[in-house]
Design a protein around this motif. Structure first.
Motif, PDB file in Angstrom:
ATOM      1  N   THR A 204       4.894   5.184  -4.024  1.00 37.45           N
ATOM      2  CA  THR A 204       4.718   3.979  -4.829  1.00 37.45           C
ATOM      3  C   THR A 204       5.587   2.821  -4.353  1.00 37.45           C
ATOM      4  OG1 THR A 204       6.469   4.495  -6.429  1.00 37.45           O
ATOM      5  CG2 THR A 204       4.319   5.492  -6.804  1.00 37.45           C
ATOM      6  N   VAL A 205       6.506   3.091  -3.446  1.00 40.91           N
ATOM      7  CA  VAL A 205       7.449   2.078  -2.975  1.00 40.91           C
ATOM      8  C   VAL A 205       6.947   1.482  -1.666  1.00 40.91           C
ATOM      9  CG1 VAL A 205       9.845   1.642  -2.319  1.00 40.91           C
ATOM     10  CG2 VAL A 205       9.326   3.394  -4.039  1.00 40.91           C
ATOM     11  N   LEU A 242       9.508  -2.825  -4.297  1.00 39.89           N
ATOM     12  CA  LEU A 242       8.713  -2.647  -5.506  1.00 39.89           C
ATOM     13  C   LEU A 242       8.902  -3.850  -6.406  1.00 39.89           C
ATOM     14  CD1 LEU A 242       6.789  -0.585  -6.715  1.00 39.89           C
ATOM     15  CD2 LEU A 242       8.708   0.392  -7.954  1.00 39.89           C
ATOM     16  N   ALA A 246       5.164  -4.131 -10.891  1.00 41.53           N
ATOM     17  CA  ALA A 246       4.494  -2.952 -10.349  1.00 41.53           C
ATOM     18  C   ALA A 246       2.995  -3.162 -10.194  1.00 41.53           C
ATOM     19  CB  ALA A 246       4.755  -1.735 -11.228  1.00 41.53           C
ATOM     20  N   ARG A 250      -0.192  -0.656  -3.965  1.00 38.32           N
ATOM     21  CA  ARG A 250       0.518   0.600  -4.159  1.00 38.32           C
ATOM     22  C   ARG A 250       0.549   1.007  -5.622  1.00 38.32           C
ATOM     23  NH1 ARG A 250       3.166   2.975  -0.024  1.00 38.32           N
ATOM     24  NH2 ARG A 250       3.353   1.775   1.904  1.00 38.32           N
ATOM     25  N   ASP A 254      -1.151   4.447  -7.103  1.00 40.63           N
ATOM     26  CA  ASP A 254      -0.027   5.310  -7.406  1.00 40.63           C
ATOM     27  C   ASP A 254      -0.516   6.716  -7.755  1.00 40.63           C
ATOM     28  OD1 ASP A 254       2.104   6.633  -8.451  1.00 40.63           O
ATOM     29  OD2 ASP A 254       2.738   5.024  -9.804  1.00 40.63           O
ATOM     30  N   GLU A 266       8.648   4.257 -10.517  1.00 42.65           N
ATOM     31  CA  GLU A 266       9.962   3.787 -10.055  1.00 42.65           C
ATOM     32  C   GLU A 266      11.061   4.174 -11.015  1.00 42.65           C
ATOM     33  OE1 GLU A 266      12.291  -0.321  -8.985  1.00 42.65           O
ATOM     34  OE2 GLU A 266      10.392  -0.372 -10.017  1.00 42.65           O
TER      35      GLU A 266
END
Length: 341
Positions: A204-205, A242, A246, A250, A254, A266
Motif C-alpha cells: 500500500t506504500v 503514502l 490514502a 495503490r 490495496d 498504513e
C-alpha cells in the motif's frame, strides 16, 4: 557537566525512541532517556551512547502525571543544558473498532498520545527558556490525516491533536523556541501487535516497503539541528509517499482492503494471518460501488465512467452582450471626457 547540549527523549528506550536517542548521540548530543517501565531497554541505550563517547541519563517518567513530568525536566536540567526535546512516548492499547473497545482503554490512549505531549510541552518551555531557547519535536503519525477506521480512530484523533498543538505552539513560542512534528508511516518496530504487519502493508506504500526507525530518527535530528533554524510549525511526513487521504492507485488496489479489512493499512492493525491472504483471491471480491468510484471486475481495476457535465445554453450575438451588461451594469462602457488620455 559536559559542553555538549542535552536532548530529552520520552519513550527513548525502545523502537523509534531508541533510534532517535542513538542518532542524537552520534550527532553530538548528550541524551536524557525517559522511560515508563522498561528500565532494561533504557539502560541498554544509555550504555550504547556511552560507547559512542556521549553521556546518557535514564529517568523514569509518566507523561500523563504532571508531577512526574515536572520532576523529569528538573532532573534533566541538572544533567546539562537542555536545548532539544522529543515527545515520542505513545500507546495503542485500544485496537479495533471504536464500539468494541473499553472506554478506559480509549481514554488511556488519548491521555498518553495527546495529554502527555501537552504536559511535556508545558514543562519543556521553561526548561528551554532557561537554556536560552531550543527546539521541540513532537512525534505524530500519518494516522492523523487517515483516521485509521476499524483500527484505532481514537489514536488517530489524538495524533491530529498533536498536529494542531504543534502549529499553535510554534507561533506561541517563536522566535526563541521552535516547535515541529514528524509523522511516521508504518515503521518496523515492536509497536505492532502483529509483528509481520509492516511487511503485509508494504504494497500500500508508494515506496513499496515499510520504513525503518533510523529514517524517522534522521528527520528528528535534522529538525533539532541548526540546519533547521528557520523551520517551525512544520510537520515532516516520513511515510514512504503514502498520501494524506490514502487515495490513488495503490489505495484502490490495496490488498488488505480487498480482503475485507476495514482500516487503511498504513495505520491499522492487520488481524489476519499470511494464510488468509493466500486464501482470498481478488477475483472473488465484491464491492459496493458508489458514483465515480472504480469497480473490481475479475481482479482488474476499471474506472467507472463519469457523466458528462451539463453545459448551460448561452445567448448568442448581441442578445448575449445585452444579457451580460444587464446583470453587470459596471461593465457598460462610458464616454471618456475630452482631453483625458
Amino acid at each position: 557537566m559536559s559542553d555538549r547540549d542535552v536532548a530529552v527523549v520520552t519513550g527513548g528506550g525502545r523502537g523509534i525512541g531508541r533510534a532517535i536517542s542513538l542518532k542524537l548521540a552520534r550527532a553530538g548530543w548528550d541524551v536524557v532517556i525517559g522511560y515508563l517501565s522498561d528500565v532494561d531497554s533504557a539502560t541498554s541505550v544509555a550504555d550504547e551512547i556511552q560507547t559512542l563517547g556521549g553521556r546518557a541519563l535514564c529517568i523514569q517518567v509518566d507523561t500523563v502525571d504532571e508531577r512526574s513530568v515536572e520532576a523529569f525536566f528538573a532532573a534533566a536540567e541538572q544533567f546539562g543544558t537542555v536545548t532539544g526535546v522529543v515527545n515520542n512516548a505513545g500507546a495503542a492499547t485500544a485496537v479495533g473498532r471504536l464500539e468494541d473497545n473499553d472506554l478506559a482503554d480509549i481514554r488511556h490512549d488519548i491521555d498518553v498520545n495527546l495529554f502527555g505531549v501537552i504536559a511535556c510541552c508545558k514543562h519543556a518551555q521553561a526548561t528551554l527558556a532557561r537554556s536560552g531557547g531550543g527546539a521541540i519535536v513532537n512525534i505524530s503519525s500519518a494516522a492523523a490525516t487517515l483516521g485509521s477506521p476499524g483500527s484505532y480512530v481514537q489514536y488517530a484523533a489524538a495524533k491530529a491533536g498533536v498536529d494542531a498543538l504543534t502549529v499553535g505552539l510554534s507561533k506561541e513560542l517563536a522566535p526563541s523556541i521552535r516547535v515541529n512534528a514528524v509523522s511516521p508511516g508504518t515503521i518496523w518496530t515492536q509497536f505492532h501487535r502483529d509483528p509481520d504487519r509492516p511487511a503485509k502493508v508494504a504494497e500500500t506504500v508508494p515506496m513499496g516497503r515499510a520504513g525503518e526507525a533510523d529514517e524517522i530518527a534522521g528527520a528528528v535530528a535534522w529538525l533539532l539541528s541548526s540546519e533547521a533554524s528557520y523551520v517551525t510549525g512544520a510537520n515532516l511526513r516520513v511515510a514512504g509517499g503514502l498520501g494524506r487521504h490514502a487515495t490513488g492507485d495503490r489505495a484502490i488496489g490495496d490488498p488488505l482492503r480487498r480482503h475485507g479489512h476495514s482500516g487503511y493499512a498504513e495505520t491499522g492493525v492487520c488481524r489476519s494471518s499470511p494464510a488468509d491472504h493466500r486464501a482470498v483471491r481478488p477475483s472473488s471480491c465484491t464491492t459496493e460501488q458508489r458514483p465515480h468510484e472504480s469497480k473490481v471486475t475479475s481482479g482488474a481495476i476499471r474506472p467507472a465512467p463519469r457523466p458528462a457535465p451539463a453545459v448551460p445554453a448561452r445567448p448568442r450575438g448581441g442578445a448575449g452582450l445585452r444579457h451580460v451588461l444587464g446583470r453587470h451594469p459596471q461593465l457598460v462602457p462610458r464616454t471618456r471626457p475630452a482631453g483625458r488620455s
